[in-house]
Design a protein around this motif. Structure first.
Motif, short mmCIF file in Angstrom:
data_model
loop_
_atom_site.label_atom_id
_atom_site.label_comp_id
_atom_site.label_asym_id
_atom_site.label_seq_id
_atom_site.Cartn_x
_atom_site.Cartn_y
_atom_site.Cartn_z
N GLU A 7 0.84 -1.20 0.00
CA GLU A 7 0.00 0.00 0.00
C GLU A 7 0.87 1.24 0.00
O GLU A 7 1.76 1.38 0.84
CB GLU A 7 -0.90 0.01 1.24
N LEU A 8 0.63 2.11 -0.94
CA LEU A 8 1.31 3.40 -1.00
C LEU A 8 0.25 4.48 -0.84
O LEU A 8 -0.75 4.47 -1.55
CB LEU A 8 2.03 3.57 -2.34
N ILE A 9 0.49 5.37 0.08
CA ILE A 9 -0.46 6.47 0.28
C ILE A 9 -0.01 7.67 -0.55
O ILE A 9 1.13 7.72 -1.02
CB ILE A 9 -0.59 6.83 1.78
N GLY A 10 -0.88 8.63 -0.71
CA GLY A 10 -0.59 9.80 -1.52
C GLY A 10 0.70 10.51 -1.16
O GLY A 10 1.43 10.99 -2.04
N GLU A 11 1.01 10.60 0.12
CA GLU A 11 2.23 11.30 0.56
C GLU A 11 3.49 10.67 -0.01
O GLU A 11 4.51 11.34 -0.12
CB GLU A 11 2.32 11.34 2.09
N HIS A 12 3.45 9.40 -0.34
CA HIS A 12 4.62 8.75 -0.92
C HIS A 12 4.98 9.34 -2.29
O HIS A 12 6.07 9.11 -2.79
CB HIS A 12 4.39 7.24 -1.07
N PHE A 13 4.05 10.07 -2.90
CA PHE A 13 4.25 10.62 -4.24
C PHE A 13 4.39 12.14 -4.25
O PHE A 13 4.51 12.74 -5.31
CB PHE A 13 3.09 10.20 -5.15
N ARG A 14 4.41 12.77 -3.07
CA ARG A 14 4.54 14.23 -2.98
C ARG A 14 6.02 14.62 -3.03
O ARG A 14 6.83 14.11 -2.28
CB ARG A 14 3.92 14.76 -1.70
N ARG A 15 6.32 15.55 -3.94
CA ARG A 15 7.69 16.06 -4.00
C ARG A 15 7.94 16.98 -2.81
O ARG A 15 7.14 17.85 -2.51
CB ARG A 15 7.93 16.80 -5.31
N ARG A 16 9.05 16.76 -2.16
CA ARG A 16 9.48 17.56 -1.00
C ARG A 16 11.00 17.49 -0.91
O ARG A 16 11.62 16.58 -1.41
CB ARG A 16 8.94 17.00 0.31
N TYR A 17 11.54 18.47 -0.19
CA TYR A 17 12.94 18.36 0.20
C TYR A 17 12.94 17.49 1.44
O TYR A 17 12.32 17.83 2.46
CB TYR A 17 13.54 19.75 0.49
N PRO A 47 9.82 12.40 -5.00
CA PRO A 47 9.06 11.81 -3.89
C PRO A 47 9.81 10.63 -3.26
O PRO A 47 10.63 9.98 -3.90
CB PRO A 47 7.77 11.32 -4.54
N VAL A 48 9.48 10.36 -2.02
CA VAL A 48 10.15 9.32 -1.25
C VAL A 48 10.05 7.95 -1.93
O VAL A 48 11.03 7.21 -1.98
CB VAL A 48 9.64 9.30 0.21
N PHE A 49 8.91 7.59 -2.48
CA PHE A 49 8.77 6.29 -3.11
C PHE A 49 9.69 6.16 -4.32
O PHE A 49 10.33 5.12 -4.52
CB PHE A 49 7.32 6.03 -3.55
N ARG A 50 9.80 7.20 -5.12
CA ARG A 50 10.66 7.14 -6.30
C ARG A 50 12.13 7.01 -5.91
O ARG A 50 12.91 6.36 -6.60
CB ARG A 50 10.44 8.36 -7.19
N ARG A 51 12.53 7.62 -4.79
CA ARG A 51 13.92 7.48 -4.34
C ARG A 51 14.20 6.04 -3.92
O ARG A 51 15.23 5.47 -4.27
CB ARG A 51 14.24 8.43 -3.18
N LEU A 52 13.28 5.44 -3.16
CA LEU A 52 13.50 4.06 -2.72
C LEU A 52 13.55 3.12 -3.93
O LEU A 52 14.42 2.26 -4.02
CB LEU A 52 12.42 3.61 -1.74
N ALA A 53 12.62 3.30 -4.86
CA ALA A 53 12.60 2.45 -6.05
C ALA A 53 13.92 2.58 -6.82
O ALA A 53 14.48 1.57 -7.28
CB ALA A 53 11.41 2.81 -6.93
N ALA A 54 14.43 3.79 -6.96
CA ALA A 54 15.69 3.99 -7.68
C ALA A 54 16.86 3.30 -6.97
O ALA A 54 17.75 2.75 -7.62
CB ALA A 54 15.98 5.48 -7.85
N HIS A 55 16.85 3.31 -5.63
CA HIS A 55 17.93 2.66 -4.88
C HIS A 55 17.97 1.16 -5.08
O HIS A 55 19.01 0.53 -4.88
CB HIS A 55 17.80 2.96 -3.38
N LEU A 56 16.85 0.58 -5.48
CA LEU A 56 16.78 -0.88 -5.62
C LEU A 56 16.79 -1.35 -7.08
O LEU A 56 16.57 -2.52 -7.34
CB LEU A 56 15.53 -1.39 -4.89
N GLU A 57 17.07 -0.43 -8.00
CA GLU A 57 17.18 -0.79 -9.42
C GLU A 57 18.30 -1.80 -9.59
O GLU A 57 19.37 -1.66 -9.01
CB GLU A 57 17.51 0.44 -10.26
#
Length: 180
Positions: A7-17, A47-57
Protein backbone atom coordinates in the motif's frame (compact mmCIF):
# COMPACT_ATOMS: atom_id res chain seq x y z
CA UNK A 1 -7.13 -12.50 -0.27
CA UNK A 2 -3.93 -11.62 -2.12
CA UNK A 3 -0.65 -13.20 -1.06
CA UNK A 4 1.03 -9.79 -0.72
CA UNK A 5 -0.45 -6.33 -0.47
CA UNK A 6 1.70 -3.23 -0.91
CA UNK A 7 0.00 0.00 0.00
CA UNK A 8 1.31 3.40 -1.00
CA UNK A 9 -0.46 6.47 0.28
CA UNK A 10 -0.59 9.80 -1.52
CA UNK A 11 2.23 11.30 0.56
CA UNK A 12 4.62 8.75 -0.92
CA UNK A 13 4.25 10.62 -4.24
CA UNK A 14 4.54 14.23 -2.98
CA UNK A 15 7.69 16.06 -4.00
CA UNK A 16 9.48 17.56 -1.00
CA UNK A 17 12.94 18.36 0.20
CA UNK A 18 13.59 15.35 2.39
CA UNK A 19 16.24 13.71 4.44
CA UNK A 20 15.78 9.96 4.29
CA UNK A 21 17.44 6.94 5.80
CA UNK A 22 17.27 3.48 4.27
CA UNK A 23 17.83 0.69 6.78
CA UNK A 24 18.67 -2.84 5.69
CA UNK A 25 18.61 -5.53 8.34
CA UNK A 26 19.90 -8.96 7.44
CA UNK A 27 20.32 -11.40 10.28
CA UNK A 28 22.31 -9.51 12.89
CA UNK A 29 23.76 -7.06 10.36
CA UNK A 30 22.35 -3.57 9.86
CA UNK A 31 23.30 -1.11 7.14
CA UNK A 32 22.16 2.48 6.66
CA UNK A 33 22.06 4.86 3.73
CA UNK A 34 21.47 8.55 4.41
CA UNK A 35 20.07 10.44 1.45
CA UNK A 36 18.32 13.59 0.42
CA UNK A 37 16.02 14.84 -2.29
CA UNK A 38 16.63 17.95 -4.34
CA UNK A 39 18.16 17.46 -7.77
CA UNK A 40 21.32 19.33 -8.75
CA UNK A 41 20.55 19.46 -12.49
CA UNK A 42 16.86 20.30 -12.62
CA UNK A 43 14.42 22.00 -10.29
CA UNK A 44 12.79 19.05 -8.58
CA UNK A 45 12.81 17.09 -5.35
CA UNK A 46 11.68 13.55 -6.01
CA UNK A 47 9.06 11.81 -3.89
CA UNK A 48 10.15 9.32 -1.25
CA UNK A 49 8.77 6.29 -3.11
CA UNK A 50 10.66 7.14 -6.30
CA UNK A 51 13.92 7.48 -4.34
CA UNK A 52 13.50 4.06 -2.72
CA UNK A 53 12.60 2.45 -6.05
CA UNK A 54 15.69 3.99 -7.68
CA UNK A 55 17.93 2.66 -4.88
CA UNK A 56 16.78 -0.88 -5.62
CA UNK A 57 17.18 -0.79 -9.42
CA UNK A 58 19.11 -3.84 -10.65
CA UNK A 59 20.57 -2.28 -13.78
CA UNK A 60 23.33 0.20 -14.55
CA UNK A 61 22.46 3.42 -12.71
CA UNK A 62 23.97 6.24 -10.69
CA UNK A 63 20.98 6.23 -8.34
CA UNK A 64 21.01 2.67 -6.99
CA UNK A 65 23.57 3.03 -4.22
CA UNK A 66 21.79 0.53 -1.96
CA UNK A 67 21.65 -2.19 -4.62
CA UNK A 68 25.28 -1.59 -5.59
CA UNK A 69 26.38 -1.75 -1.95
CA UNK A 70 24.75 -5.14 -1.52
CA UNK A 71 26.29 -6.40 -4.78
CA UNK A 72 29.80 -4.99 -4.31
CA UNK A 73 30.45 -4.51 -0.61
CA UNK A 74 28.46 -7.35 0.89
CA UNK A 75 28.43 -9.99 -1.87
CA UNK A 76 31.82 -8.92 -3.34
CA UNK A 77 30.92 -8.72 -7.03
CA UNK A 78 33.50 -6.73 -9.06
CA UNK A 79 33.20 -2.94 -8.82
CA UNK A 80 32.71 -2.43 -12.55
CA UNK A 81 29.69 -4.76 -12.59
CA UNK A 82 26.51 -2.70 -12.52
CA UNK A 83 28.54 0.47 -12.79
CA UNK A 84 30.24 0.39 -16.19
CA UNK A 85 28.38 -2.72 -17.33
CA UNK A 86 25.00 -4.22 -16.53
CA UNK A 87 24.69 -6.61 -13.61
CA UNK A 88 24.98 -10.22 -14.73
CA UNK A 89 22.16 -12.68 -14.13
CA UNK A 90 24.31 -14.34 -11.46
CA UNK A 91 24.76 -11.05 -9.61
CA UNK A 92 21.05 -10.21 -9.85
CA UNK A 93 20.14 -13.64 -8.47
CA UNK A 94 22.62 -13.30 -5.60
CA UNK A 95 21.33 -9.83 -4.66
CA UNK A 96 17.74 -11.06 -4.88
CA UNK A 97 18.55 -14.01 -2.60
CA UNK A 98 20.17 -11.61 -0.11
CA UNK A 99 17.27 -9.14 -0.18
CA UNK A 100 14.66 -11.88 0.18
CA UNK A 101 16.21 -12.68 3.56
CA UNK A 102 16.41 -9.00 4.55
CA UNK A 103 14.08 -6.27 5.77
CA UNK A 104 14.26 -2.80 4.28
CA UNK A 105 12.80 0.28 5.92
CA UNK A 106 12.91 3.85 4.72
CA UNK A 107 12.51 6.72 7.16
CA UNK A 108 11.68 10.10 5.60
CA UNK A 109 11.93 13.46 7.35
CA UNK A 110 10.27 16.50 5.84
CA UNK A 111 12.63 19.46 5.61
CA UNK A 112 10.87 21.92 3.32
CA UNK A 113 8.03 22.00 0.85
CA UNK A 114 8.76 21.91 -2.86
CA UNK A 115 7.15 24.03 -5.55
CA UNK A 116 7.78 23.60 -9.23
CA UNK A 117 7.67 27.40 -9.54
CA UNK A 118 10.84 27.87 -7.49
CA UNK A 119 13.54 29.85 -9.24
CA UNK A 120 16.91 28.17 -9.72
CA UNK A 121 18.25 30.27 -6.82
CA UNK A 122 15.41 29.27 -4.48
CA UNK A 123 15.90 25.61 -5.36
CA UNK A 124 19.67 25.84 -4.91
CA UNK A 125 19.28 27.43 -1.46
CA UNK A 126 16.93 24.66 -0.26
CA UNK A 127 19.03 21.91 -1.84
CA UNK A 128 22.18 23.20 -0.11
CA UNK A 129 20.45 23.28 3.27
CA UNK A 130 19.23 19.74 2.66
CA UNK A 131 22.76 18.66 1.67
CA UNK A 132 24.20 20.20 4.82
CA UNK A 133 21.65 18.31 6.92
CA UNK A 134 22.47 15.06 5.13
CA UNK A 135 26.19 15.55 5.80
CA UNK A 136 25.54 16.24 9.47
CA UNK A 137 23.39 13.12 9.84
CA UNK A 138 26.04 11.02 8.08
CA UNK A 139 28.61 12.36 10.53
CA UNK A 140 26.39 11.46 13.50
CA UNK A 141 25.90 7.92 12.18
CA UNK A 142 29.65 7.53 11.73
CA UNK A 143 30.40 8.96 15.19
CA UNK A 144 28.00 6.37 16.61
CA UNK A 145 29.75 3.51 14.80
CA UNK A 146 26.90 2.63 12.43
CA UNK A 147 27.60 0.73 9.20
CA UNK A 148 26.96 3.22 6.41
CA UNK A 149 26.32 2.48 2.78
CA UNK A 150 27.35 6.07 1.94
CA UNK A 151 30.87 5.95 0.55
CA UNK A 152 31.82 9.60 0.28
CA UNK A 153 33.43 11.14 3.29
CA UNK A 154 31.70 14.17 4.69
CA UNK A 155 33.19 17.18 6.40
CA UNK A 156 33.14 17.19 10.17
CA UNK A 157 29.82 18.63 11.18
CA UNK A 158 29.15 21.33 13.70
CA UNK A 159 25.72 20.74 15.17
CA UNK A 160 25.47 24.30 16.44
CA UNK A 161 24.57 25.42 12.91
CA UNK A 162 22.26 22.52 12.04
CA UNK A 163 19.69 23.84 9.53
CA UNK A 164 16.92 21.59 10.93
CA UNK A 165 17.66 20.95 14.63
CA UNK A 166 14.25 19.41 15.36
CA UNK A 167 14.72 16.90 12.56
CA UNK A 168 18.19 16.07 13.92
CA UNK A 169 16.61 15.33 17.29
CA UNK A 170 14.04 13.03 15.65
CA UNK A 171 16.77 11.15 13.77
CA UNK A 172 18.84 10.77 16.93
CA UNK A 173 15.81 9.47 18.83
CA UNK A 174 14.66 7.14 16.03
CA UNK A 175 18.10 5.52 15.67
CA UNK A 176 19.30 5.81 19.27
CA UNK A 177 22.20 8.10 18.32
CA UNK A 178 24.24 10.41 20.51
CA UNK A 179 24.85 13.85 18.99
CA UNK A 180 28.42 15.17 19.34
Amino acid sequence: MADLVTELIGEHFRRRYLLYIVEISHGRSMYFYVGQTGDTRVITARPVFRRLAAHLENRKSTQNQVYQYVAHDILKFPEDEGNKTAFTEGARQAVEKYLVKSNIKMYAYYLERFQSTFTPEEHKKRRRKTQKMKNQVIAVFRENGRELINKRSTPTASYADCPYPEVMKKVARDFNLTIG
